[in-house]
Design a protein around this motif. Structure first.
Motif, PDB file in Angstrom:
ATOM      1  N   SER A   1       0.848  -1.182   0.000  1.00 25.00           N
ATOM      2  CA  SER A   1       0.000   0.000   0.000  1.00 25.00           C
ATOM      3  C   SER A   1       0.891   1.241   0.000  1.00 25.00           C
ATOM      4  CB  SER A   1      -0.901   0.001   1.234  1.00 25.00           C
ATOM      5  OG  SER A   1      -0.124   0.080   2.415  1.00 25.00           O
ATOM      6  N   VAL A   2       0.289   2.375  -0.292  1.00 25.05           N
ATOM      7  CA  VAL A   2       1.070   3.609  -0.376  1.00 25.05           C
ATOM      8  C   VAL A   2       1.788   3.893   0.942  1.00 25.05           C
ATOM      9  CG1 VAL A   2       0.934   6.100  -0.717  1.00 25.05           C
ATOM     10  CG2 VAL A   2      -0.422   4.579  -2.155  1.00 25.05           C
ATOM     11  N   GLU A   3       1.120   3.575   2.064  1.00 23.05           N
ATOM     12  CA  GLU A   3       1.722   3.832   3.372  1.00 23.05           C
ATOM     13  C   GLU A   3       2.912   2.937   3.657  1.00 23.05           C
ATOM     14  OE1 GLU A   3      -1.395   3.242   2.786  1.00 23.05           O
ATOM     15  OE2 GLU A   3      -2.424   5.139   3.196  1.00 23.05           O
ATOM     16  N   GLY A   4       3.066   1.861   2.890  1.00 25.63           N
ATOM     17  CA  GLY A   4       4.149   0.918   3.177  1.00 25.63           C
ATOM     18  C   GLY A   4       5.396   1.106   2.354  1.00 25.63           C
TER      19      GLY A   4
ATOM     20  N   ASN B   1       7.844   3.529   2.439  1.00 30.38           N
ATOM     21  CA  ASN B   1       9.046   3.859   3.208  1.00 30.38           C
ATOM     22  C   ASN B   1       9.579   2.693   4.025  1.00 30.38           C
ATOM     23  OD1 ASN B   1       9.166   6.500   2.234  1.00 30.38           O
ATOM     24  ND2 ASN B   1       7.808   7.273   3.841  1.00 30.38           N
TER      25      ASN B   1
ATOM     26  N   VAL C   1      -7.970   1.165  -1.397  1.00 25.95           N
ATOM     27  CA  VAL C   1      -6.631   1.472  -0.890  1.00 25.95           C
ATOM     28  C   VAL C   1      -5.657   1.443  -2.066  1.00 25.95           C
ATOM     29  CG1 VAL C   1      -4.766   0.770   0.653  1.00 25.95           C
ATOM     30  CG2 VAL C   1      -7.158   0.492   1.371  1.00 25.95           C
TER      31      VAL C   1
ATOM     32  N   GLU D   1      -2.410   0.970  -4.099  1.00 21.54           N
ATOM     33  CA  GLU D   1      -1.231   0.117  -3.979  1.00 21.54           C
ATOM     34  C   GLU D   1      -0.198   0.517  -5.019  1.00 21.54           C
ATOM     35  OE1 GLU D   1      -2.024  -4.001  -4.152  1.00 21.54           O
ATOM     36  OE2 GLU D   1      -3.011  -4.086  -2.194  1.00 21.54           O
TER      37      GLU D   1
ATOM     38  N   LYS E   1       4.727  -4.161   7.668  1.00 27.09           N
ATOM     39  CA  LYS E   1       3.318  -3.795   7.626  1.00 27.09           C
ATOM     40  C   LYS E   1       2.954  -3.219   6.258  1.00 27.09           C
ATOM     41  CE  LYS E   1      -0.166  -1.131  10.153  1.00 27.09           C
ATOM     42  NZ  LYS E   1      -0.410  -0.175  11.244  1.00 27.09           N
ATOM     43  N   ASN E   2       1.743  -3.538   5.807  1.00 29.08           N
ATOM     44  CA  ASN E   2       1.176  -3.046   4.541  1.00 29.08           C
ATOM     45  C   ASN E   2       1.791  -3.688   3.305  1.00 29.08           C
ATOM     46  OD1 ASN E   2      -0.561  -1.209   5.901  1.00 29.08           O
ATOM     47  ND2 ASN E   2       1.129   0.273   6.040  1.00 29.08           N
TER      48      ASN E   2
END
Length: 219
Positions: A151-154, A156, A183, A185, A211-212
């Motif tokens: 996902s975008v949050e994952g 970094n 969500v 990706e 995570k993610n």
């Protein structure tokens, strides 16, 4: 031209092609012994026909012959066969060396068919020696291509795992993938260089624990 000598040329071409094919098959490549054998022998046959197959027409008036015209078609025609051994997978190209080997094998067959024994045999020896030497050099540093769907949050955390790993990472690409359950990706494509296969497995485990991260594939 002595028919037995022409048969000898075909035999030598087949043997030389088989040697290159055996080397390719020993490394589990797409084109192996039989393919290289047929390519070398067929190229020699075409060269023989091109050079000696029209001798009865030489003294015919208003007929001009180019003894290299038929044989020249082998150089371009073998490209279609070589293209069949090239595989593009996950932005990684495989089979180029095998395709080049088929092209060189055709050249060896042409040389032997023309009676150029020493150049043909020398080229075979140089190809075999070169393939073995460079194959051993390449094995000292292995590389693998990896793909991670996150996902975008994952993004970094995944980049941190790759940055802190013990292997050299290059060619990192981030491509927008699709939406799953609203969500966004992305797909991260990277290349790993290492001498230890266990280090690649460790990176995969670390990425899967992040995570993610939806999916990880390293080949």
């Amino acid at each position: 031209m002595d028919q037995w000598e022409l048969m000898l040329r075909l035999l030598i071409s087949g043997v030389l092609g088989s040697l290159i094919g055996f080397e390719r098959r020993s490394h589990y490549k797409e084109a192996g012994l039989r393919t290289h054998f047929v390519v070398a022998l067929g190229s020699a046959l075409i060269m023989i026909v091109s050079k000696y197959g029209f001798m009865d027409l030489i003294n015919t008036q208003s007929v001009s012959l180019d003894p290299s015209r038929v044989a020249a078609q082998v150089v371009s025609g073998i490209g279609f066969l070589g293209a069949g051994t090239i595989i593009v997978e996950h932005q990684n190209v495989r089979g180029l060396t095998t395709a080049a080997g088929l092209w060189a094998t055709a050249g060896i067959g042409i040389a032997i068919g023309a009676g150029m024994y020493i150049p043909g045999i020398s080229a075979t020896a140089l190809i075999l020696i070169g393939l073995e030497i460079f194959n051993k050099m390449q094995k000292t540093v292995m590389y693998s291509t990896g793909i991670a769907d996150v996902s975008v949050e994952g993004i970094n955390p995944v980049l941190d795992v790759l940055k802190n790993s013990k292997v050299r990472v290059s060619n990192i690409q981030v491509n927008r993938n699709h939406k799953v359950n609203n969500v966004s990706e992305v797909r991260i494509i990277f290349r790993l260089y290492t001498r230890e296969q266990d280090e690649i497995k460790q990176i995969m485990i670390s990425l899967l624990r992040t995570k993610n991260v939806k999916n990880v594939n390293i080949e």
